[in-house]
Scaffold this active site. Structure first.
Site, PDB file in Angstrom:
ATOM      1  N   HIS A   1     -11.885  -4.395   8.181  1.00 56.36           N
ATOM      2  CA  HIS A   1     -12.299  -4.186   6.783  1.00 56.36           C
ATOM      3  C   HIS A   1     -13.537  -3.308   6.692  1.00 56.36           C
ATOM      4  CE1 HIS A   1      -9.655  -7.630   6.165  1.00 56.36           C
ATOM      5  NE2 HIS A   1      -9.715  -7.433   4.862  1.00 56.36           N
TER       6      HIS A   1
ATOM      7  N   GLU B   1       0.803  -1.223   0.000  1.00 58.28           N
ATOM      8  CA  GLU B   1       0.000   0.000   0.000  1.00 58.28           C
ATOM      9  C   GLU B   1       0.836   1.274   0.000  1.00 58.28           C
ATOM     10  OE1 GLU B   1      -0.958  -2.733   1.500  1.00 58.28           O
ATOM     11  OE2 GLU B   1      -2.933  -3.058   0.642  1.00 58.28           O
TER      12      GLU B   1
HETATM   13  C1  LIG Z   1      -2.524  -4.792   3.909  1.00 58.85           C
HETATM   14  C2  LIG Z   1      -3.581  -5.516   3.185  1.00 58.85           C
HETATM   15  N1  LIG Z   1      -3.719  -5.330   1.848  1.00 58.85           N
HETATM   16  C3  LIG Z   1      -4.665  -5.987   1.148  1.00 58.85           C
HETATM   17  C4  LIG Z   1      -5.529  -6.850   1.782  1.00 58.85           C
HETATM   18  C5  LIG Z   1      -6.632  -7.578   0.991  1.00 58.85           C
HETATM   19  N2  LIG Z   1      -6.272  -8.999   0.903  1.00 58.85           N
HETATM   20  C6  LIG Z   1      -6.717  -9.887   1.799  1.00 58.85           C
HETATM   21  S1  LIG Z   1      -6.009 -11.405   1.575  1.00 58.85           S
HETATM   22  C7  LIG Z   1      -5.130 -10.845   0.238  1.00 58.85           C
HETATM   23  C8  LIG Z   1      -4.222 -11.786  -0.484  1.00 58.85           C
HETATM   24  C9  LIG Z   1      -3.222 -12.343   0.468  1.00 58.85           C
HETATM   25  O1  LIG Z   1      -2.384 -13.230  -0.205  1.00 58.85           O
HETATM   26  P1  LIG Z   1      -1.428 -14.137   0.635  1.00 58.85           P
HETATM   27  O2  LIG Z   1      -0.673 -13.304   1.616  1.00 58.85           O
HETATM   28  O3  LIG Z   1      -0.597 -14.920  -0.337  1.00 58.85           O
HETATM   29  O4  LIG Z   1      -2.367 -15.088   1.469  1.00 58.85           O
HETATM   30  P2  LIG Z   1      -3.442 -16.098   0.832  1.00 58.85           P
HETATM   31  O5  LIG Z   1      -4.724 -15.355   0.679  1.00 58.85           O
HETATM   32  O6  LIG Z   1      -2.887 -16.562  -0.483  1.00 58.85           O
HETATM   33  O7  LIG Z   1      -3.553 -17.213   1.820  1.00 58.85           O
HETATM   34  C10 LIG Z   1      -5.378  -9.499  -0.013  1.00 58.85           C
HETATM   35  C11 LIG Z   1      -4.764  -8.719  -1.096  1.00 58.85           C
HETATM   36  C12 LIG Z   1      -5.383  -7.016   3.182  1.00 58.85           C
HETATM   37  N3  LIG Z   1      -6.220  -7.814   3.877  1.00 58.85           N
HETATM   38  N4  LIG Z   1      -4.393  -6.352   3.838  1.00 58.85           N
END
Ligand SMILES: Cc1ncc(C[n+]2csc(CCOP(=O)(O)OP(=O)(O)O)c2C)c(N)n1
Ligand SMILES: Cc1ncc(C[n+]2csc(CCOP(=O)(O)OP(=O)(O)O)c2C)c(N)n1
Ligand SMILES: [Mg+2]
Ligand SMILES: [Mg+2]
Lengths: 336, 328, 336, 328
Positions: B129, B60
């Protein structure tokens, strides 16, 4: 403590000095040396003005680090971008800024680069693509991603040089910015000016790795460490990184090993380091080093230093003769 | 007129500006083939390609910095923060860089970009959220803050924001995305810093923002049946604020209720209340100013608790009615 | 596209399965397999409840990633700490949480672990040192620094296990947290659950390096990549990391290669990946893999699955019979 | 009574708590041998050692997270953010984690820590080292916000904050550090959420925070010579706010001026004004409420511009006088 023996360190890039020297040529080298003297004179004057209570604010002096600024700037082209940091007087001068306008800004005058609004930590010259120093450690790193993207989208062959300290490599911004620049092959050169300390925090305490340039591998980008007090080495490493960037091959992390001769800022008792350590590094004065490479006599060096000081005196005269900002303009410049 | 949803209006504004201006591009998490977490950029990567619709890693601060650096060098980026909560990770770049660069550089730089982000609760996404943090940005000179409440406004304000030469924090609302309304197909602008009298009325002034404008309108209809005519004003741009229509309305009605979803304490309603209380409209106030905001708690997960954590139509009705019935 | 051939990849740690198996023993392995079935049953039920509109909110299913949760939890000790992330049902179950209280929390009931205030993304059980899942990507990473410091200062031999996704490795928090943990030799195990995607962003697009574990070198800590669908491999790597931490030798970065079988969350058309890719990974079902290692017949496996589903049904019954939070308690729990 | 400076009082509070409670430790940039950028921890590493006075890399999110994680597991950390500006890098940890963990976990966790940071301009440090962002935190349920204005208060409030079981944002002021005042040597507490009537008066109520309390006191002396008696109230804790003494004072004087250094728009003064305008004290107001805050600009470098960017004694005098002289 002895300063690290950079010269014999095989993990430090050692360019062929004779080749480089021949290629750059005496004339340019002499210009570089003068700029290094100009930087030192600027910093010494800043310190002096400060001591005499003529400056309101703080300052971060780059005495001892002149070769990084001059070598890096010399490796860039007209039209390239610069993002630097709080210890930025030298970078700004090496970038070809007008000493008078810089000194005026330092003294908070209307004629300064930022009309006296920015001061020592925020000197910028957007017309010359100097996008400004930054008071926030690593503040320029995320911005470099946008500059790189913009260059790519505008299809120019510009490159963005970002100069930051060893301390900036431990901020969150470092991870986000270098990764984004790497995955998109952005034309950015990340120059980490490792002067061994972030305020009182030594790199030995702040890192568990021998070289900050090793972090480049975490992003799949090349990383190199050079002797930051050897202007030719800095020039060569930054130039290669810039060429790579211009070829569209992406960013490079260059680490320049150098040392901050003065305290961190206005008030610093420097209890976190020893006199011997400072002395050991002062013995590697980047100015004397280039001077001896050029075979200059003491007299010639003194003359260069005096020329530089004279130019700085003119700048001070210009700044002091300049008007303060008009109070009526206080609200200007917030919105476009 | 043709009716489309709020999120379709956002998408149309983005597409039309991108067609018109090659310096406009999108950057954010999953804005590409995924189309954005709420679909705001669905289909745009197909039309404009991956170079102008840029998927980022989860960074971000990097997204904000990318907008700033590109804006400083001739582009007009539109960034997306997937949920407003995550803008807490961009604050340094937005507040210490974007908002201050022009001033620090003596007015010699421009940083024209828009950073879009959805605020609000109501989706069961819980405390991390559901934030509504707009008032943080209203406190920051150098930033503009826009918070549209209708499909019509969101298209016109987004286009105007992209054309503005300053950093604009553009706050949408998750529950508004599916709301339908009339939206012209052609490009048009809704000027920034122009408050909107959404509904005229003589008895009580309601200043509401974002989704609360919709709830205030529903409340107004119920109140009308009781013979209470509320005037609803939507500032739309929170900074720089056009407060004249608000003050004029208070002079007319003498009674004012301010409604937003964000936590009441130190929310935007406090600034509105203060503007009224320090203005000449003060003398026309016939009753204490009332604020209706989110409760002093994080947003709970449980649906019922979540519902009661922020102002609903019935709360607005009750507050406005109490104000109207107040004998002076 | 074929899934990467993890088995023959020399850059992926390949422990001696027979040795490990003998050491862990059939009994524990069977327990692990049951827990893996329990996790899958929980996730499938969550999906089902969601589809039937009985859940308000979103959810992130870990189907296909069960071996990471179970192998990692099995490698930790009573009294150790857990910090995990949004896709955390499996970690929480493997940590020994009460399925009933988890399901109650998922359904937002007063009897849930968080009294229905937290929900799917925030299940915690501080009494059991489960410091909670996190809705913010990398939100638990800076917190792990404090947990590590606290363990050191309290002179206990606890270790903190932090589980996060591949996406978290590109956040600023990652750089700050891993560096701090490294320079202070904190007793933390950083387990990166690389399921190949951060929402729609593939690791190929988000990283320019072949393994996320390579970033460990940037902090002078050991890094290892293991097959995340091999419960024994995960167990072994995490156990070694935990032992290292307990010996006071500091943190380790463990990367577990696995795959998310379902969409990112409730609504995901999955246009960013191919059916073949999903199929290729489903062929490596961690449950079947452990079952065949244990030489279980189809019938035995089905029975385990049914047992697990039955337990989940009980949990659903418990949750559904549980009361909603009382509206009168809405303002509770903000301040201590 | 013995007089020491504000920064010495901070140091004494830290040292006394650390001697008494082994779970208290300090963490931040240069808090060790350097003694902290403003000397708040000078000498403490010598007494308590490097394990309890921890120098960090430049990692503001890490510092906040270190406080949270340690607090969650039995410690009582005191973190330092070198300049309040840099807390923009800690917002996610403070607002989405520290403030919400207890609530999200159903009230089953505690996060007791203090994060100290100096706000304010006047040192020529320009726009990125002069922020006053306290009102952002006042908007966040789960956080407490303390902003002491005297050496006596800073010691007593810091001790009370360290003993509090919640995350406390403790905002100091660079220009107050050298201010001297009477401070008892023994440990004592100044209770949180208790506003302080600093000076009694009948004509005008001045609500001021941090350094503005000092400036208001100077203004009060000048005004007294003119026969204008101002009552000065220092909330000291901004969240949770004890607003009764403020409302009582307004009932008494009928006129109120609110003063802070932070940018006026959406600053803490807006909340105070709103509280008054929606309270029963409203009926006693004899004049519109007045707010005096920082101008709507970033803090300029030039000394003269910087001076005029925030309220000074003469501005307070002029505003209060105008209020007092207002014929009702
Ligand atoms: C700081 C932040 N940015 C964006 C999000 C939205 N978001 C939630 S899960 C996710 C993907 C996360 O990917 P990863 O860390 O690989 O975990 P996975 O979902 O694959 O288990 C995103 C972009 C968030 N929750 N927090
Ligand atoms: C985000 C942030 N944290 C802290 C500071 C305060 N500060 C200013 S310079 C500095 C040290 C920077 O060290 P380094 O990056 O190595 O640059 P150097 O001063 O050595 O040139 C610190 C801690 C800051 N300006 N920004
Ligand atoms: Mg340094
Ligand atoms: Mg992932």
């Amino acid at each position: 403590m002895e300063a690290p023996a950079i010269a014999n360190d095989t993990t430090v890039y050692q360019p062929d000095a004779t080749l480089l020297r021949a290629e750059v040529g005496e004339k340019r080298l002499r210009e570089w040396l003068y700029t290094m003297h100009l930087i030192r004179a600027f910093e010494e004057k800043a310190e002096d003005l400060f001591a005499r209570g003529m400056v309101h604010g703080t300052m971060h002096l780059s005495i001892g680090q002149e070769a990084v600024a001059v070598g890096a700037a010399a490796a860039m082209r007209e039209g390239d971008y610069l993002l630097n940091h709080h210890r930025g007087h030298g970078h700004c001068l090496a970038w070809g800024s007008d000493v008078n306008l810089m000194m005026a800004e330092f003294l908070g005058k209307e004629t300064g680069y930022c009309r006296g609004r920015g001061g020592s930590m925020h000197i910028a010259n957007v017309e010359k693509n100097n996008l400004g120093a930054n008071g926030i450690v690593a503040g320029g790193l995320p911005i470099s991603v946008g500059v790189g993207l913009s260059i790519k989208m505008r299809r120019t062959d510009q490159v963005c040089l970002v100069i930051f300290g060893d301390g900036a490599a431990n901020t969150g911004a470092f991870n986000e910015a270098l990764n984004m620049a790497a995955i998109w092959d952005l034309p950015v050169v990340y120059l980490c000016e490792n002067n061994q300390y972030a305020m009182s925090m030594s790199v030995q305490k702040a890192f568990k790795i021998p070289h900050i340039s090793l972090r480049a591998a975490a992003y799949g980008m090349p990383g190199v460490t050079v002797d930051g007090n050897d202007v030719l080495a800095v020039y060569d490493a930054v130039r290669q990184a810039a060429q790579r960037a211009r070829r569209g091959e992406g960013p490079t992390l260059v680490e320049a090993l150098t040392y901050r001769w003065r305290g961190h800022s206005k008030s610093d008792r420097q209890v976190y380091r020893t006199r011997d350590e400072v002395k050991a590094w002062q013995a590697r004065d980047p100015l004397r080093r280039l001077a001896s490479l050029l075979g200059l006599s003491e007299a010639e060096q003194t003359e260069l230093a005096q020329q530089a000081r004279a130019q700085i005196e003119e700048a001070v005269a210009f700044a002091q003769a300049s008007p303060e900002p008009d109070l009526g303009t206080l609200m200007e410049g917030v919105y476009a | 007129m043709r009716e489309i949803t709020y999120v379709e209006a956002v998408r149309e504004a983005l597409a039309q500006k991108m067609r018109e201006d090659p310096t406009v591009f999108l950057i954010g998490e999953d804005v590409g083939v995924y189309g954005g977490a709420f679909g705001a950029s669905a289909g745009l990567i197909e039309e404009f390609g991956a170079e102008r619709v840029i998927d980022t890693p989860i960074s971000e601060a990097g997204i904000a910095g990318a907008c700033i650096g590109a804006a400083l060098t001739g582009m007009r980026p539109v960034g997306e923060i997937q949920f407003m909560d995550f803008v807490t990770l961009s604050m340094e770049q937005l507040v210490l860089q974007a908002a201050k660069i022009r001033f620090m550089f003596g007015g010699r730089a421009r940083v024209p970009f828009v950073l879009r982000m959805p605020a609000g609760s109501g989706t069961g996404a819980a405390a991390q959220h559901s934030e509504s943090l707009e008032n943080w940005f209203v406190h920051v000179p150098g930033l503009k803050v826009v918070m549209p409440s209708t499909p019509y406004d969101v298209k016109g304000l987004l286009i105007a924001s992209i054309e503005d030469d300053n950093p604009v924090i553009f706050v949408e609302h998750k529950l508004l995305y599916k709301v339908r309304g009339p939206v012209p197909e052609a490009m048009y602008r809704v000027p920034l810093s122009k408050s909107n009298v959404v509904r005229p009325g003589r008895d009580v002034t309601i200043v509401a923002i974002s989704i609360m404008v919709q709830r205030a309108l529903q409340a107004a209809e119920q109140l009308a049946k009781e013979g209470i005519e509320v005037e609803i004003i939507d500032p739309r741009t929170l900074r720089p604020l056009d407060d004249e229509p608000i003050l004029d309305s208070v002079v007319k009605t003498g009674k004012v209720l301010i409604v937003h979803e964000a936590v009441k304490t130190s929310g935007f309603g406090a600034e509105i209340a203060a503007r009224i209380a320090e203005s000449s409209a003060f003398d026309y106030l016939e009753a204490p100013i009332r604020r209706l905001g989110g409760l002093e708690i994080p947003i709970p997960y449980n649906r019922t608790l979540e519902y009661h954590a922020v102002p609903q139509v019935e709360n607005i009705v009750a507050e406005a009615r109490a104000l109207a019935q107040l004998k002076v």
